[in-house]
Design a protein around this motif. Structure first.
Motif, PDB file in Angstrom:
ATOM      1  N   THR A  15       0.842  -1.055   0.045  1.00  0.00           N
ATOM      2  CA  THR A  15      -0.101   0.074   0.023  1.00  0.00           C
ATOM      3  C   THR A  15       0.962   1.196   0.007  1.00  0.00           C
ATOM      4  N   VAL A  16       1.824   1.062   0.704  1.00  0.00           N
ATOM      5  CA  VAL A  16       2.800   2.326   0.891  1.00  0.00           C
ATOM      6  C   VAL A  16       3.605   2.432  -0.616  1.00  0.00           C
ATOM      7  N   PHE A  17       3.988   1.345  -1.047  1.00  0.00           N
ATOM      8  CA  PHE A  17       4.690   1.373  -2.306  1.00  0.00           C
ATOM      9  C   PHE A  17       3.942   1.965  -3.404  1.00  0.00           C
ATOM     10  N   ALA A  19       1.336   4.105  -3.240  1.00  0.00           N
ATOM     11  CA  ALA A  19       1.304   5.626  -3.048  1.00  0.00           C
ATOM     12  C   ALA A  19       2.670   6.442  -3.447  1.00  0.00           C
ATOM     13  N   ALA A  20       3.578   5.723  -2.832  1.00  0.00           N
ATOM     14  CA  ALA A  20       5.009   6.398  -3.323  1.00  0.00           C
ATOM     15  C   ALA A  20       5.352   6.209  -4.809  1.00  0.00           C
ATOM     16  N   SER A  21       5.024   5.221  -5.443  1.00  0.00           N
ATOM     17  CA  SER A  21       5.243   5.224  -6.756  1.00  0.00           C
ATOM     18  C   SER A  21       4.214   5.864  -7.641  1.00  0.00           C
ATOM     19  N   ARG A  22       3.026   6.042  -7.102  1.00  0.00           N
ATOM     20  CA  ARG A  22       2.062   6.823  -8.048  1.00  0.00           C
ATOM     21  C   ARG A  22       2.338   8.381  -7.800  1.00  0.00           C
ATOM     22  N   LEU A  23       2.735   8.938  -6.559  1.00  0.00           N
ATOM     23  CA  LEU A  23       3.125  10.164  -6.235  1.00  0.00           C
ATOM     24  C   LEU A  23       4.499  10.527  -6.643  1.00  0.00           C
ATOM     25  N   SER A  24       5.518   9.430  -6.841  1.00  0.00           N
ATOM     26  CA  SER A  24       6.970   9.828  -7.097  1.00  0.00           C
ATOM     27  C   SER A  24       7.625  10.657  -5.819  1.00  0.00           C
ATOM     28  N   SER A  25       7.075  10.358  -4.803  1.00  0.00           N
ATOM     29  CA  SER A  25       7.577  11.134  -3.501  1.00  0.00           C
ATOM     30  C   SER A  25       7.153  10.103  -2.256  1.00  0.00           C
ATOM     31  N   PHE A  26       8.166  10.112  -1.480  1.00  0.00           N
ATOM     32  CA  PHE A  26       7.977   9.557  -0.363  1.00  0.00           C
ATOM     33  C   PHE A  26       7.179  10.574   0.761  1.00  0.00           C
ATOM     34  N   THR A  27       7.464  11.828   0.487  1.00  0.00           N
ATOM     35  CA  THR A  27       6.880  13.014   1.441  1.00  0.00           C
ATOM     36  C   THR A  27       5.596  12.820   1.106  1.00  0.00           C
ATOM     37  N   ARG A  28       5.079  12.723  -0.077  1.00  0.00           N
ATOM     38  CA  ARG A  28       3.696  12.983  -0.492  1.00  0.00           C
ATOM     39  C   ARG A  28       2.891  11.881  -0.115  1.00  0.00           C
ATOM     40  N   THR A  66      12.834   2.285 -10.293  1.00  0.00           N
ATOM     41  CA  THR A  66      13.516   1.229 -11.269  1.00  0.00           C
ATOM     42  C   THR A  66      12.981   0.490 -12.235  1.00  0.00           C
ATOM     43  N   ASP A  67      13.321  -0.186 -13.022  1.00  0.00           N
ATOM     44  CA  ASP A  67      12.782  -0.898 -14.195  1.00  0.00           C
ATOM     45  C   ASP A  67      11.761  -2.006 -13.499  1.00  0.00           C
ATOM     46  N   LYS A  68      12.324  -2.648 -12.521  1.00  0.00           N
ATOM     47  CA  LYS A  68      11.422  -3.717 -11.705  1.00  0.00           C
ATOM     48  C   LYS A  68      10.598  -2.809 -10.655  1.00  0.00           C
ATOM     49  N   GLY A  69      10.879  -1.782 -10.343  1.00  0.00           N
ATOM     50  CA  GLY A  69       9.940  -1.033  -9.620  1.00  0.00           C
ATOM     51  C   GLY A  69       8.569  -0.555 -10.430  1.00  0.00           C
ATOM     52  N   LYS A  70       9.027  -0.156 -11.765  1.00  0.00           N
ATOM     53  CA  LYS A  70       7.891   0.084 -12.669  1.00  0.00           C
ATOM     54  C   LYS A  70       7.167  -1.072 -12.818  1.00  0.00           C
ATOM     55  N   SER A  73       4.873  -1.282  -9.661  1.00  0.00           N
ATOM     56  CA  SER A  73       3.979  -0.243  -9.586  1.00  0.00           C
ATOM     57  C   SER A  73       2.812  -0.534 -10.817  1.00  0.00           C
ATOM     58  N   ALA A  74       2.893  -0.879 -11.794  1.00  0.00           N
ATOM     59  CA  ALA A  74       1.741  -1.279 -12.821  1.00  0.00           C
ATOM     60  C   ALA A  74       0.968  -2.443 -12.138  1.00  0.00           C
ATOM     61  N   ALA A  75       1.504  -3.415 -11.630  1.00  0.00           N
ATOM     62  CA  ALA A  75       0.767  -4.505 -11.157  1.00  0.00           C
ATOM     63  C   ALA A  75       0.073  -4.046  -9.793  1.00  0.00           C
ATOM     64  N   THR A  76       0.648  -3.398  -9.027  1.00  0.00           N
ATOM     65  CA  THR A  76      -0.290  -2.766  -7.664  1.00  0.00           C
ATOM     66  C   THR A  76      -1.342  -1.810  -8.005  1.00  0.00           C
ATOM     67  N   SER A  77      -1.004  -0.959  -9.144  1.00  0.00           N
ATOM     68  CA  SER A  77      -1.924  -0.077  -9.526  1.00  0.00           C
ATOM     69  C   SER A  77      -3.162  -0.701 -10.268  1.00  0.00           C
ATOM     70  N   ASP A  78      -2.902  -1.648 -10.972  1.00  0.00           N
ATOM     71  CA  ASP A  78      -4.281  -2.408 -11.545  1.00  0.00           C
ATOM     72  C   ASP A  78      -4.749  -3.142 -10.441  1.00  0.00           C
TER      73      ASP A  78
END
Length: 307
Positions: A15-17, A19-28, A66-70, A73-78
């Motif tokens: 869940t944290v990942f 949000a961080a990947s969608r917002l591109s920011s740990f702070t946001r 990173t590439d693996k992060g992307k 990110s796509a999987a968790t978003s879906d």
């Protein structure tokens, strides 16, 4: 096969990942989730430790996937979007949900409102909202969950199911015409005040079309009160101001109650019919399906209903 619980990392970390990947920011992400930035960083660190590779590149004052992060990110978003859609649909069908029914003013007034209490007795947990309007609502935008309309059954982005065809015949107050039975044929009607209503619907049957079906020309001098809506025309007939055209399913209760009488056996079938209409681009509410089923059952019952 391993259970999903053993295959998946911590759902909190995911869940944290997300949000961080969608917002591109740990702070946001921390602001959105209502936690500290340190808590976000810790969850991401635990996730990266679990996977054994980095998900983010820590840059100056920002992070990048990173590439693996992307890929993650796509999987968790879906997955999260799919869950959100399912939850939304389930909440639509939850007890106490509101069901918005749109119907033409005439159908709502003369047919639906006298009967809708029976639906509420069967399904007391459904909160009803009735929209009486002659204009078709935009079902795709959620202006109504289900609509009842007269027409040809063709509405864009909507599925229409036939409810019933109708018959149209002259009606009036018992006091207006008296008991001498002077009206025997459609031609006799032209000697009386004929009540009409305005409409933009080409499938709606008015006096000119009705009388023309019996090869009768309507003399202008016989035309009586002209109303804006069909409901007004029927109330004018109830008050003894002339003869209106009755539609079987709209005036059946008034005929049964003796407040209106039918004049002659002559009748015509209009070009249109009544349909129940639901949106096509989204799943129908379960409450809307219950209403449609109830509607079809009631209409199959013999004789006029006075619930």
């Amino acid at each position: 096969m391993k259970s999903l619980r053993k295959q998946l990392p911590s759902l909190t970390a995911l869940t944290v990942f997300e949000a961080a990947s969608r917002l591109s920011s740990f702070t946001r992400a921390a602001e959105e989730l209502g936690v500290t930035q340190a808590a976000v960083s810790r969850q991401i660190h635990l996730l990266e430790k679990d996977f054994g590779f980095a998900l983010f590149m820590r840059l100056h004052r920002k992070v990048a996937l990173t590439d693996k992060g992307k890929a993650l990110s796509a999987a968790t978003s879906d997955a999260f979007n799919l869950i959100a859609e399912a939850v939304t649909d389930l909440r639509k069908d939850a007890p106490g949900d509101e069901l918005t029914i749109s119907a033409t003013v005439a159908f709502s007034h003369f047919w639906l409102m006298p009967r809708i209490s029976e639906f509420s007795r069967q399904y007391p947990y459904i909160n009803l909202r009735i929209l009486s309007q002659d204009n078709m609502p935009n079902l795709q935008l959620g202006e109504a969950d289900v609509a009842i309309r007269f027409g040809n059954g063709m509405w864009p982005d909507a599925h229409a199911e036939l409810l019933f065809e109708d018959e149209v015949f002259p009606v009036c107050s018992p006091k207006y015409i008296g008991v001498d039975g002077r009206i025997k044929t459609p031609a006799d009607l032209t000697s009386y005040s004929l009540i009409s209503n305005e409409t933009d619907d080409p499938t709606w049957t008015g006096w000119n079309e009705w009388l023309s079906s019996f090869s009768i020309v309507v003399p202008k001098k016989t035309l009586g009160l002209r109303c804006s809506f069909y409901t007004e025309a029927i109330y004018a007939a109830l008050n003894g101001q002339g003869i209106a055209l009755g539609w079987t399913h709209l005036v059946e209760d008034l005929l049964q109650q003796g407040r209106l009488v039918r004049l002659t056996d002559a009748a015509i079938k209009p070009r249109g019919a009544y349909f129940v209409v639901v949106p096509t681009r989204q799943r129908s509410k379960e409450t809307a399906n219950l209403f449609v089923n109830w509607l079809q059952i009631v209409l199959q019952e013999p004789g006029p209903q006075t619930l």
